[in-house]
Every structure is written in structure tokens, then in C-alpha cells.
Design an enzyme around this catalytic site. Structure first.
Site, mmCIF file in Angstrom:
data_model
loop_
_atom_site.group_PDB
_atom_site.id
_atom_site.type_symbol
_atom_site.label_atom_id
_atom_site.label_comp_id
_atom_site.label_asym_id
_atom_site.label_seq_id
_atom_site.Cartn_x
_atom_site.Cartn_y
_atom_site.Cartn_z
ATOM 1 N N CYS A 192 0.828 -1.212 0.000
ATOM 2 C CA CYS A 192 0.000 0.000 0.000
ATOM 3 C C CYS A 192 0.860 1.260 0.000
ATOM 4 O O CYS A 192 1.057 1.923 1.026
ATOM 5 C CB CYS A 192 -0.977 0.052 1.159
ATOM 6 S SG CYS A 192 -2.161 1.387 0.862
ATOM 7 N N ALA A 336 -4.712 -5.062 -0.933
ATOM 8 C CA ALA A 336 -5.819 -6.017 -0.827
ATOM 9 C C ALA A 336 -6.713 -5.924 -2.068
ATOM 10 O O ALA A 336 -7.323 -6.909 -2.473
ATOM 11 C CB ALA A 336 -6.620 -5.735 0.441
ATOM 12 N N CYS A 369 -5.647 2.497 -4.432
ATOM 13 C CA CYS A 369 -5.091 3.176 -3.275
ATOM 14 C C CYS A 369 -6.076 4.251 -2.824
ATOM 15 O O CYS A 369 -6.167 5.309 -3.454
ATOM 16 C CB CYS A 369 -3.748 3.789 -3.665
ATOM 17 S SG CYS A 369 -2.812 4.199 -2.234
HETATM 18 C C1 LIG Z 1 -0.932 0.362 6.937
HETATM 19 C C2 LIG Z 1 -1.488 -0.403 5.777
HETATM 20 C C3 LIG Z 1 -2.480 0.170 5.007
HETATM 21 C C4 LIG Z 1 -3.000 -0.520 3.910
HETATM 22 N N1 LIG Z 1 -3.998 0.074 3.195
HETATM 23 C C5 LIG Z 1 -4.551 -0.593 2.166
HETATM 24 C C6 LIG Z 1 -5.657 -0.024 1.455
HETATM 25 O O1 LIG Z 1 -6.132 1.069 1.773
HETATM 26 N N2 LIG Z 1 -6.196 -0.730 0.423
HETATM 27 C C7 LIG Z 1 -5.701 -1.955 0.070
HETATM 28 O O2 LIG Z 1 -6.246 -2.564 -0.867
HETATM 29 N N3 LIG Z 1 -4.639 -2.520 0.711
HETATM 30 C C8 LIG Z 1 -4.064 -1.873 1.751
HETATM 31 N N4 LIG Z 1 -3.017 -2.458 2.444
HETATM 32 C C9 LIG Z 1 -2.336 -3.660 1.907
HETATM 33 C C10 LIG Z 1 -3.075 -4.975 2.139
HETATM 34 O O3 LIG Z 1 -3.493 -5.106 3.462
HETATM 35 C C11 LIG Z 1 -2.143 -6.131 1.741
HETATM 36 O O4 LIG Z 1 -1.597 -5.885 0.478
HETATM 37 C C12 LIG Z 1 -2.893 -7.460 1.697
HETATM 38 O O5 LIG Z 1 -3.477 -7.729 2.933
HETATM 39 C C13 LIG Z 1 -1.932 -8.565 1.287
HETATM 40 O O6 LIG Z 1 -2.565 -9.821 1.356
HETATM 41 P P1 LIG Z 1 -1.660 -11.163 1.285
HETATM 42 O O7 LIG Z 1 -2.595 -12.302 1.337
HETATM 43 O O8 LIG Z 1 -0.713 -11.077 0.164
HETATM 44 O O9 LIG Z 1 -0.774 -11.107 2.598
HETATM 45 P P2 LIG Z 1 -1.262 -11.142 4.116
HETATM 46 O O10 LIG Z 1 -2.701 -10.773 4.230
HETATM 47 O O11 LIG Z 1 -0.273 -10.326 4.870
HETATM 48 O O12 LIG Z 1 -1.171 -12.676 4.511
HETATM 49 C C14 LIG Z 1 0.019 -13.406 4.585
HETATM 50 C C15 LIG Z 1 -0.224 -14.591 5.515
HETATM 51 O O13 LIG Z 1 0.882 -15.485 5.428
HETATM 52 C C16 LIG Z 1 1.143 -15.988 6.733
HETATM 53 N N5 LIG Z 1 2.530 -16.468 6.769
HETATM 54 C C17 LIG Z 1 3.664 -15.737 6.782
HETATM 55 N N6 LIG Z 1 4.740 -16.567 6.785
HETATM 56 C C18 LIG Z 1 4.259 -17.828 6.763
HETATM 57 C C19 LIG Z 1 4.873 -19.120 6.714
HETATM 58 N N7 LIG Z 1 6.210 -19.285 6.702
HETATM 59 N N8 LIG Z 1 4.077 -20.214 6.674
HETATM 60 C C20 LIG Z 1 2.718 -20.096 6.661
HETATM 61 N N9 LIG Z 1 2.099 -18.897 6.707
HETATM 62 C C21 LIG Z 1 2.858 -17.781 6.757
HETATM 63 C C22 LIG Z 1 0.867 -14.820 7.655
HETATM 64 O O14 LIG Z 1 0.583 -15.268 8.970
HETATM 65 C C23 LIG Z 1 -0.342 -14.182 6.981
HETATM 66 O O15 LIG Z 1 -1.561 -14.648 7.537
HETATM 67 C C24 LIG Z 1 -2.494 -1.800 3.576
HETATM 68 C C25 LIG Z 1 -1.508 -2.391 4.364
HETATM 69 C C26 LIG Z 1 -1.007 -1.710 5.455
HETATM 70 C C27 LIG Z 1 0.057 -2.354 6.309
#
Ligand SMILES: Cc1cc2nc3c(=O)[nH]c(=O)nc-3n(C[C@H](O)[C@H](O)[C@H](O)COP(=O)(O)OP(=O)(O)OC[C@H]3O[C@@H](n4cnc5c(N)ncnc54)[C@H](O)[C@@H]3O)c2cc1C
Length: 440
Positions: A192, A336, A369
Site C-alpha cells: 500500500c 488487498a 489506493c
Molecule cells: C498500513 C497499511 C495500510 C494498507 N492500506 C490498504 C488499502 O487502503 N487498500 C488496500 O487494498 N490494501 C491496503 N493495504 C495492503 C493490504 O493489506 C495487503 O496488500 C494485503 O493484505 C496482502 O494480502 P496477502 O494475502 O498477500 O498477505 P497477508 O494478508 O499479509 O497474509 C500473509 C499470511 O501469510 C502468513 N505467513 C507468513 N509466513 C508464513 C509461513 N512461513 N508459513 C505459513 N504462513 C505464513 C501470515 O501469517 C499471513 O496470515 C495496507 C496495508 C497496510 C500495512
């Protein structure tokens, strides 16, 4: 008893559980050594994909976390508008029905053998799969800035990144009566990319409301050459920052923090010169990086991300491997919103692969965003590969609007919990096509 038998039992239980509506994750508790689908990570992308795949065979979701966070809310938590608790659900409420939750970490990938190795209670165990979906997210690297880890969460040094961290942002901001407030954006990838500046505008609005804005100076230090990566939104944000009296320093990269002295050191990425700035509040947009577990595996590209075709999301070498979300190599903003759009494409393509057909789903790099700019207004940036504008609504979303702020604050959280992680919200592509009569 062989794997096939266990898979049959698993499938039978899945169907029975589906009918009886009992929580299916983790049941049967029996550890299978083979699943049709292994989903590595149960965050946004892992849950979205697993929800859909549960209709097609046995699914193991591997994730050690007890809590699942709606991370986009943390910006509002940092501004005192929401709480961390409102962004949290217990992981067992989120892991999709009909799947088996292995609450442990993945330690390694062996795609030649179609297996992953596990940690903790499952130590020394491997599970094999027909299809692997990597959804492990990324790693936040506060340690890449000298002195930051030691002082984060005290001395006015805060970050909305990382579970629970945004509480301190609000603690610091709500106590400000005057002084210098610095906001930083790192040199390299970050999830983000708007979040590091959203909090500045929210801070500005809070300080005005508190009647202390004139005692404060606010400056955004970004390692990028512009305030935002997409020119359409960059020009609006630049003039907004100017209007609000917020300074913007480009190509300025935070390299060191001394919390006790309240000093931050920046490197000018053009001249190579260093400058020291004092602060009363420092909000850090941290460097982010691929997780070592996939970065050091055969799945990684040269930068460490899971190496997928940017349109099909299929691994470039291993055809039964896909990746979604922050961990994959797609050259677009890690959000997300990206996960939602990718989840539909990935699901379509994996079904095609199972049928031996040509993959037809094509991801266009959609990401979004929602830039909170204060005064209950928001600039809703939506774009795809190469900065293509992919706005949903038939009006100019670069204009700060109350409606889009309302969507961010009130509509997107339930859409996440009840749509995205259930695999049914696949982004606004359909609405965009309708609103623009198929031209965008
Ligand atoms: C401050 C902030 C603001 C944001 N604002 C926005 C917004 O306004 N709009 C938007 O769309 N997005 C936003 N985002 C970004 C969004 O939240 C992420 O891009 C999204 O959640 C990523 O999803 P993901 O499934 O890739 O990763 P995540 O949701 O982070 O999931 C990864 C998972 O993998 C697991 N994991 C890690 N290592 C291992 C391992 N070795 N073995 C098994 N499991 C493991 C973790 O426990 C976790 O549950 C924001 C993020 C932040 C931090």
C-alpha cells in the site's frame, strides 16, 4: 492406510460438514500427507483462494497466525478513527469452511517433488499437493533503517505498519501540541504505497481540529522522484499538500533514526548527501521485502518474489504453482484490492488447468489506493499495469470526495470480511465495465 483413502475421508467430511454447517476447518484433525490444494498463507489472498478451491477437492491452509487483520484499517487506527480491535478477527473465524487449517509455518518449498515442509507441531513433516498456491505476503523490515527497531513505539517514532503498531501513532499524534512531524516513504517496495502519506493528511486534519496546526510543520520525505507513482493522482496530491501547507521532499530516503535525540537522517538519492532533521513525531513507511521462505526457494525470481506470469498468475517454471498477493512478482501496487482482482483470475485459471484447458484468465494489474486526504474526503486511485487508469466510477476519482471516503471507512471493511476472504468479492471490474460501457 494410503493417502487416497484419507483424501476420500476428507472429501466425505467436507461434504457432510458443508451440509451440517459445522465449522469445517481443522476437521478432521487428522494430518493428511497429501492434499489436492495446499494454500501457503491464510491472509487476504490465501483465504480468498481457499474458499473457492474447497469446492474442488481437499485443501490445506497453512498459517501459524491466531489473528487475521484487515490491514487497510490501520491508517484509520493511526488517526484515532478506528481501533486495532476493529481490524482483527480470530483466524479460526476466517479460515474457509471445508478446508483443513494446519496452524504452523511453512519452512521450505520443493516444487520438483510437489511438497512443502512444515514447522512446529508438524516438524519434519512434509505434505504433498497437486496444486500449490503461495499467499505468504511479505516481510516488513524496520531493521533496514539504522536505529529504527530500537526506538519504534517510543520517543515519538511510530508506524501504521505491523499489527498493533498504529495504536502508538494515535497516541503520539493525539498528544502533539506543536513541533516537527515527519512522514517517510522507503527506497524500495512497500505494501500500500499510499499509506505513508495518507496518515500525513489525516494528521493535518486532526491538528487543525485540535487548534494546534499553526504550531506544527508537516513534511513528507519520499524516496520516489514524485509524491505518487501515477501522474494523474500525483498532480492532485501535490497541490493538496501545498494547500494544506505540508512540505514534500522527493528522493529523500530515511536511513537512520536516533529516537532519544529525536533526529532522523535522510540520504538525498540524487546527490548522495545526508541531512539530519529533528522531529517531534516520525511516522515511518518501512522498507518491505520478500520472505526468506520463498525468496530462497526455487519459486523465487531474481528479486526474491514468487516468479509468476503477470497475467495468468501461474508460476513461470512450475505449472501447478500459482501465487497471489504481496508475495508475487506482478509489477503493480501490493494491496488487498490487487488480491481481490487476482483471486478471480487465479480461480478461473486453476480450474482451466485442472481440465487441461488453456488458461484464459488475465490479470490487468488492477490495484487501488484509497488516499484519505482529511476532511472526510478521499482520492480513490485505481490503476493497473504501466499506470493505466482503471477507475470504477464514471466521475473523476482524483477529486477528493466524501462518497469515496464513506466507501473506505464503512463499506470496504464488511466487503473484506464477507466478500474478499470468502472468495466472492473479486474486485470492481464488472462495475467498472458497466459504468464505462466496457471502454475501460
Ligand atoms: C498500513 C497499511 C495500510 C494498507 N492500506 C490498504 C488499502 O487502503 N487498500 C488496500 O487494498 N490494501 C491496503 N493495504 C495492503 C493490504 O493489506 C495487503 O496488500 C494485503 O493484505 C496482502 O494480502 P496477502 O494475502 O498477500 O498477505 P497477508 O494478508 O499479509 O497474509 C500473509 C499470511 O501469510 C502468513 N505467513 C507468513 N509466513 C508464513 C509461513 N512461513 N508459513 C505459513 N504462513 C505464513 C501470515 O501469517 C499471513 O496470515 C495496507 C496495508 C497496510 C500495512
Amino acid at each position: 492406510m494410503n493417502n487416497r483413502f484419507y483424501n476420500l475421508v476428507n472429501e466425505f467430511m467436507r461434504r457432510v460438514i458443508g451440509i451440517s454447517k459445522r465449522p469445517a476447518h481443522g476437521f478432521p484433525q487428522r494430518f493428511l500427507s497429501h492434499y489436492n490444494f495446499v494454500v501457503a498463507g491464510g491472509g487476504s489472498g490465501g483465504c480468498a483462494v481457499a474458499s473457492n478451491l474447497a469446492k474442488h477437492g481437499s485443501v490445506a491452509v497453512v498459517d501459524p497466525a491466531d489473528s487475521h487483520y484487515y490491514q487497510p484499517m490501520w491508517t484509520l487506527v493511526g488517526a484515532g478513527i478506528k481501533t486495532t480491535e476493529q481490524s482483527r478477527r480470530r483466524q479460526k473465524q476466517c479460515i474457509p469452511n471445508g478446508t483443513t487449517w494446519l496452524q504452523t509455518s511453512i519452512e521450505g518449498f520443493d516444487p520438483e517433488e510437489n511438497s512443502v515442509s512444515l514447522h512446529g507441531a508438524y516438524k519434519d513433516k512434509k505434505i504433498t499437493y497437486d496444486y500449490l498456491i503461495v499467499a505468504l505476503g511479505l516481510e516488513i523490515r524496520f531493521d533496514k533503517v539504522n536505529g529504527l527497531t530500537e526506538t519504534l513505539g517510543k520517543n515519538g517514532v511510530c508506524s501504521n505498519y505491523g499489527a498493533g503498531n498504529a495504536d502508538y501513532t494515535w497516541e503520539v499524534l493525539s498528544a502533539v501540541k506543536g513541533g516537527d512531524l515527519l512522514f517517510t516513504f522507503p527506497n524500495g517496495p512497500i505494501k500500500c504505497a499510499g499509506a505513508p502519506q495518507k496518515i500525513m493528511y489525516l494528521a493535518d486534519a486532526h491538528l487543525r481540529k485540535a487548534g494546534v496546526r499553526r504550531n506544527c510543520s508537516l513534511t513528507y520525505h519520499t524516496a520516489l522522484p514524485a509524491i505518487f507513482g501515477v501522474p494523474k493522482y500525483a498532480s492532485v496530491l501535490s497541490s493538496l499538500a501545498r494547500k494544506k501547507g505540508c512540505g514534500v521532499e522527493t528522493k529523500s530516503n530515511l536511513v537512520e533514526v536516533d529516537g532519544e535525540k529525536k533526529e532522523a537522517v535522510f540520504e538525498n538519492l540524487e546527490t548522495g548527501e545526508y541531512s539530519t532533521h529533528t522531529f517531534d513525531m516520525l511516522h515511518v513507511g518501512p522498507p518491505c521485502a520478500p520472505l526468506p521462505v520463498y525468496a530462497t526457494s526455487p519459486l523465487a525470481d531474481s528479486a526474491g518474489w514468487v516468479d509468476v506470469n503477470k497475467h495468468t498468475l501461474q508460476h513461470n517454471k512450475y505449472e501447478n504453482v500459482f501465487a497471489i498477493g504481496d508475495c508475487n512478482s506482478c509489477p503493480t501496487g501490493k494491496t488487498a484490492a490487487k488480491v481481490a482482482a487476482e483471486s478471480g483470475v487465479l480461480y478461473e485459471n486453476i480450474q482451466k488447468l485442472m481440465k487441461g484447458e488453456k488458461l484464459s484468465g488475465s490479470y490487468n494489474g488492477y490495484t487501488s489506493c484509497p488516499l484519505t486526504v482529511g476532511d472526510n474526503k478521499l482520492v480513490l486511485a485505481e490503476f493497473g499495469y504501466d499506470g493505466a487508469i482503471l477507475e470504477t466510477f464514471p466521475f473523476n476519482q482524483a477529486n477528493p470526495m466524501w462518497l469515496t471516503y464513506f466507501l473506505k471507512k464503512e463499506v470496504m471493511p464488511p466487503l473484506y470480511w464477507h466478500g474478499l476472504i470468502k472468495g466472492t468479492w473479486r474486485g470492481p471490474g464488472v462495475f467498472r465495465k458497466l459504468a464505462h460501457l466496457g471502454t475501460v
